[in-house]
Structure formats: structure tokens, C-alpha cells
Design a protein around this motif. Sequence first.
Motif, mmCIF file in Angstrom:
data_model
loop_
_atom_site.group_PDB
_atom_site.id
_atom_site.type_symbol
_atom_site.label_atom_id
_atom_site.label_comp_id
_atom_site.label_asym_id
_atom_site.label_seq_id
_atom_site.Cartn_x
_atom_site.Cartn_y
_atom_site.Cartn_z
ATOM 1 N N ALA A 284 0.781 -1.238 -0.035
ATOM 2 C CA ALA A 284 0.197 -0.084 -0.111
ATOM 3 C C ALA A 284 1.084 1.108 -0.078
ATOM 4 O O ALA A 284 2.178 1.232 0.644
ATOM 5 N N ASN A 285 0.456 2.329 -0.857
ATOM 6 C CA ASN A 285 0.969 3.744 -0.705
ATOM 7 C C ASN A 285 2.362 3.355 -1.172
ATOM 8 O O ASN A 285 3.360 4.083 -0.732
ATOM 9 N N ILE A 286 2.342 3.064 -2.406
ATOM 10 C CA ILE A 286 3.494 2.852 -3.067
ATOM 11 C C ILE A 286 3.603 3.894 -4.292
ATOM 12 O O ILE A 286 2.462 4.150 -4.921
ATOM 13 N N VAL A 287 4.582 4.872 -4.168
ATOM 14 C CA VAL A 287 4.853 5.924 -5.255
ATOM 15 C C VAL A 287 5.992 5.620 -6.192
ATOM 16 O O VAL A 287 7.042 5.560 -5.682
ATOM 17 N N LEU A 288 5.696 5.847 -7.578
ATOM 18 C CA LEU A 288 6.538 5.888 -8.529
ATOM 19 C C LEU A 288 6.614 7.181 -9.549
ATOM 20 O O LEU A 288 5.626 7.571 -9.788
ATOM 21 N N SER A 289 7.510 8.209 -9.377
ATOM 22 C CA SER A 289 7.158 9.280 -9.797
ATOM 23 C C SER A 289 8.636 9.753 -10.774
ATOM 24 O O SER A 289 9.685 9.354 -10.214
ATOM 25 N N SER A 290 8.388 10.500 -11.727
ATOM 26 C CA SER A 290 9.580 11.070 -12.443
ATOM 27 C C SER A 290 10.675 10.036 -12.675
ATOM 28 O O SER A 290 11.864 10.308 -12.566
ATOM 29 N N SER A 291 10.304 9.071 -13.275
ATOM 30 C CA SER A 291 11.178 7.909 -13.464
ATOM 31 C C SER A 291 11.271 7.292 -14.768
ATOM 32 O O SER A 291 10.277 7.459 -15.384
ATOM 33 N N ASP A 292 12.125 6.752 -15.109
ATOM 34 C CA ASP A 292 12.199 6.114 -16.630
ATOM 35 C C ASP A 292 11.968 4.450 -16.344
ATOM 36 O O ASP A 292 12.868 3.862 -16.134
ATOM 37 N N LEU A 293 10.735 4.057 -16.566
ATOM 38 C CA LEU A 293 10.457 2.493 -16.507
ATOM 39 C C LEU A 293 10.096 1.836 -17.376
ATOM 40 O O LEU A 293 9.415 0.844 -17.665
ATOM 41 N N SER A 294 10.754 2.218 -18.499
ATOM 42 C CA SER A 294 10.614 1.786 -19.900
ATOM 43 C C SER A 294 11.539 0.188 -20.078
ATOM 44 O O SER A 294 11.366 -0.375 -21.155
ATOM 45 N N GLY A 295 12.420 0.185 -19.016
ATOM 46 C CA GLY A 295 13.510 -0.799 -19.126
ATOM 47 C C GLY A 295 12.682 -2.286 -18.791
ATOM 48 O O GLY A 295 13.007 -2.757 -17.536
ATOM 49 N N ASN A 296 12.005 -2.830 -19.415
ATOM 50 C CA ASN A 296 11.258 -3.938 -18.980
ATOM 51 C C ASN A 296 10.952 -4.683 -20.394
ATOM 52 O O ASN A 296 11.092 -4.376 -21.287
ATOM 53 N N THR A 297 10.886 -6.187 -20.136
ATOM 54 C CA THR A 297 10.636 -7.041 -21.516
ATOM 55 C C THR A 297 8.950 -7.055 -21.389
ATOM 56 O O THR A 297 8.504 -7.667 -22.583
ATOM 57 N N VAL A 298 8.202 -6.987 -20.421
ATOM 58 C CA VAL A 298 6.678 -7.490 -20.392
ATOM 59 C C VAL A 298 5.971 -5.993 -20.133
ATOM 60 O O VAL A 298 5.095 -5.449 -20.722
ATOM 61 N N ALA A 299 6.150 -5.393 -18.926
ATOM 62 C CA ALA A 299 5.292 -4.261 -18.654
ATOM 63 C C ALA A 299 6.446 -3.683 -17.457
ATOM 64 O O ALA A 299 7.009 -4.211 -16.736
ATOM 65 N N PRO A 300 5.807 -2.205 -16.684
ATOM 66 C CA PRO A 300 6.689 -1.671 -16.037
ATOM 67 C C PRO A 300 6.199 -2.287 -14.751
ATOM 68 O O PRO A 300 7.033 -2.400 -13.479
ATOM 69 N N ILE A 301 4.915 -2.964 -14.361
ATOM 70 C CA ILE A 301 4.392 -3.158 -13.049
ATOM 71 C C ILE A 301 3.752 -4.567 -13.476
ATOM 72 O O ILE A 301 2.981 -4.739 -14.434
ATOM 73 N N GLY A 302 4.261 -5.468 -12.436
ATOM 74 C CA GLY A 302 3.471 -7.103 -12.471
ATOM 75 C C GLY A 302 2.812 -7.309 -11.469
ATOM 76 O O GLY A 302 3.320 -6.966 -10.305
ATOM 77 N N GLY A 303 2.037 -8.340 -11.417
ATOM 78 C CA GLY A 303 1.463 -8.780 -10.063
ATOM 79 C C GLY A 303 0.128 -8.001 -9.743
ATOM 80 O O GLY A 303 -0.197 -7.256 -10.630
ATOM 81 N N THR A 304 -0.165 -7.949 -8.508
ATOM 82 C CA THR A 304 -1.356 -7.264 -7.989
ATOM 83 C C THR A 304 -1.113 -5.625 -7.644
ATOM 84 O O THR A 304 -0.068 -5.569 -6.982
ATOM 85 N N THR A 305 -1.580 -4.762 -8.282
ATOM 86 C CA THR A 305 -1.460 -3.279 -7.915
ATOM 87 C C THR A 305 -1.508 -3.136 -6.708
ATOM 88 O O THR A 305 -2.563 -3.301 -6.095
ATOM 89 N N PRO A 306 -0.460 -2.256 -6.024
ATOM 90 C CA PRO A 306 -0.929 -1.966 -4.543
ATOM 91 C C PRO A 306 -2.049 -1.081 -4.152
ATOM 92 O O PRO A 306 -2.600 -0.335 -5.246
ATOM 93 N N ALA A 307 -2.508 -1.130 -3.042
ATOM 94 C CA ALA A 307 -3.452 -0.332 -2.657
ATOM 95 C C ALA A 307 -3.067 0.982 -2.475
ATOM 96 O O ALA A 307 -1.837 1.383 -2.203
ATOM 97 N N ASN A 308 -3.808 2.082 -2.904
ATOM 98 C CA ASN A 308 -3.185 3.431 -2.882
ATOM 99 C C ASN A 308 -2.100 3.537 -3.722
ATOM 100 O O ASN A 308 -1.139 4.176 -3.104
ATOM 101 N N PHE A 309 -1.891 3.209 -4.804
ATOM 102 C CA PHE A 309 -0.942 3.173 -5.797
ATOM 103 C C PHE A 309 -0.816 4.718 -6.556
ATOM 104 O O PHE A 309 -1.741 4.896 -6.988
ATOM 105 N N SER A 310 0.108 5.153 -6.549
ATOM 106 C CA SER A 310 0.624 6.470 -7.386
ATOM 107 C C SER A 310 1.824 6.390 -8.275
ATOM 108 O O SER A 310 2.759 5.889 -7.849
ATOM 109 N N GLN A 311 1.227 6.437 -9.526
ATOM 110 C CA GLN A 311 2.466 6.621 -10.640
ATOM 111 C C GLN A 311 2.340 7.885 -11.354
ATOM 112 O O GLN A 311 1.258 8.059 -12.157
ATOM 113 N N ILE A 312 3.187 8.777 -11.289
ATOM 114 C CA ILE A 312 3.143 10.178 -11.953
ATOM 115 C C ILE A 312 4.377 10.726 -12.581
ATOM 116 O O ILE A 312 5.630 10.343 -12.294
ATOM 117 N N GLY A 313 4.128 10.856 -14.162
ATOM 118 C CA GLY A 313 5.142 11.577 -14.807
ATOM 119 C C GLY A 313 6.298 10.490 -15.010
ATOM 120 O O GLY A 313 7.515 10.808 -15.007
#
Length: 394
Positions: A284-313
Motif C-alpha cells: 500500500a501507498n507505493i509511489v513511482l514518480s519522474s522515473s524511466d520505467l521503460s526498461g522491461n520486457t513485459v510491463a513496468p508493473i507486474g502482479g497485483t497493483t498495490p492499494a493507494n498506488f500512485s505513478q506520476i510522470g
Amino acid sequence: GDGVTDDSSAFNAALASGVTVLVPNSPTPYKVCNVLVPSGAVIEGGAPLSYAGQTAQTTTVKSTIQATTGCSSQIFNVQSAVSASIRELFIDGAGQGADCISSGSTQLSLQGITALRCNNGFGSNGGYTSDAVVKDSEFANNTTGIQGIVDTVVSNTALSANVNGVYLPAGADANNFIGDRFEWNTNYGVTAFQASINQFLGGLFDRNYIAAVYLNQSTGFTFSGNDFRRNGRNNSFPGIADVYLNATASTTFTGVTSQTGTDDNGSGPLTPQYFLSSNGTSNANIVLSSSDLSGNTVAPIGGTTPANFSQIGNLGVTGSSFLGNIGIGTTSPGSILSVQGVANWTAATSTYYSTGGINLTAGCFAIANNCLSFGSLAFGTTTANAWSQLQTFT
């Protein structure tokens, strides 16, 4: 220093006398076990910083301390020591099962240390060390590089080719890791279990086998300006991501970079599949911001999305999402969206406070997708009634 004689008693006598112990460079190691380091002691050699995989036998002449045969406790025992200092030493556990430098000290200073082939490079199983400063050092080929530290700063230090680079158990809180390198660790670069409030700033996480970071039931971690590359070398769950979360809360990643890749020679799998792999809904309450998350072979986020999840910019992620309430003109919004002095929007009843009412220049108000107009209003019926004169309701 002949590589055969047990020099432990000589070191203990020198340290007990209170003098600074200088360890001359030697082509053969000084063999010791359980050297007692008292408060205020200074041990200084002239060993240059080593690199992962080198041992006392394969390196050039330097100040090398090596565990005696059968030494399974610790090479340097700093238990209860305050303000001691160990500098410029090459410490080789020789695979005997000893800790290179024990836990239990306060305000210990380690600089220019190479610690390898020990159980723990720095720390002891179940023990803690507080207010230490570790800088310009290397911990390699240990079961764990560093563990059980509290209120400690680790800077410009490499944790390479260990089973676990850093282990932070419950209570290993309020540490700063600045400009450190975590690579080739066969489990995780960093493992935390019920730890809190640890910061990792400007570090490199490269080719750690399961994941670069595993946060388990931990909280309050910050990762800023870190470079994540080619982690998850096992390429099977949970080794499919840079970061693996389980029951973790209030953790922020900002200004980080994720890159895929194989080994330098082109061998091995292309990893990681994800930047972040979340196990279950208890994160819960996981924040991803102002980052380059393009380095993956499937997707930036895998599994179950955390509660109160924030990803910005973030690069490599479509759209943005926010956790908690959003306020405009207020720092303490009391609803999903709060505009100070104007309105509060909630999932139940939304309230407007403006004194001038609401003016629609186009379109209409609608109930259940039915547009309302003053020329034709319907209440409790699907058939509209036209009012041609004043209607009085009593």
C-alpha cells in the motif's frame, strides 16, 4: 605476517595497549581470529581497494588479514566498542565461516575495507550495529555483505557477488546508502524484513539474480536517483523484476531508471520482465514518480497493483494515477478532490460552496443519462410533462 603463524595474540596485545595498530604490507597474510577491538582503537593498513572475486592469494602485496583455519566466530570482534576505526585493510575469511567484522559496536568507522569470503562481511546474525560510517569499501563473496545496521551511513561502497548484498532485519532502521553499487548478488542486492525508514540515493543495482531489492513487510523506504539494470537474472518468479514487494507500505521511487540487458558478453536472459513486481494486495501507498520505467520486457508493473498506488510522470507508463485525496488550494483535502472554498467531490454526496451557483453555458444536467431542462421536467416518470403556467405544490 608469514601466512602460517597465528598473530591474534600480537594484535590483541597491541590493541589493549591503546596504540594505533599499523599493519604493514606483506606478501603473505596475517593469520588471526577473534581479535578484540576496544573503544577508540585504530587499526590501519595500506591495502588498496579490491574487486569482487579476488582473494588474499590472487592480489598484489597489501595489508591482508586472513582467518585462521577453523575460525568460525569473527576475525575482528568489535562487540561493545565505541568510536573505533578500521582502515585500508584486506580482510579474507578464507571460507571458514567467520564474520569479517562483528556487530555490536557504536560509531564504528570503516574506510577502504575489502571484506570477502566471510559469513557476514560486516555484522553478525541476529546482531545490530548503530551509528557506523562505512565508506569507500568492498564487500564481496560473503554470505551477506552487510547486515543489522541502524542509523548508519554507507557510501561509495560495492556489495558484489555475495549471496545477499545487504540484509536489513526488523529494527535495522534509519540508514542512508549513498552512491553504492549492488551487483551480481545471487539472491538480492538488498533484502529488508520488517525494516523501516531507509534511504537509497544515487546507487547502481546491476544483474542481481532474484531481484535488486526485496522489501518484505517493510515501510518508509525511499529510492532516489538509482539506476536499475538487468536484474532478475533467474528470470523466474520472484526473480522477474528489479523490485519485489510483499506487504510493504509507504515506499517511494523517484528519478530512478530501469534498463534491460543481457550479460556484457551477450549471454544470459534479457531481463527484467518488470520494474516492480507486487505480491498480493497488502502492499500500500507505493509511489513511482519522474522515473524511466521503460526498461522491461513485459510491463513496468507486474502482479497485483498495490492499494493507494500512485505513478506520476514516468516514461514507459501510460497515464497517471494518484493515491489518497487531491487538494487544490488546500494542503489537507477532506475528499477525493477538494477545491478550497468551492467544492468537495466524494463517492457519496458532493458539495458545492460557491455563492454564485453553477452556470452551464452549454450542455445540461442529467440524471441517469436523462438531460434536464426547465421546459420539460419529469419526476418519478419516464413521461415528461410540459408546464405552461405556475405550479403550486402544497
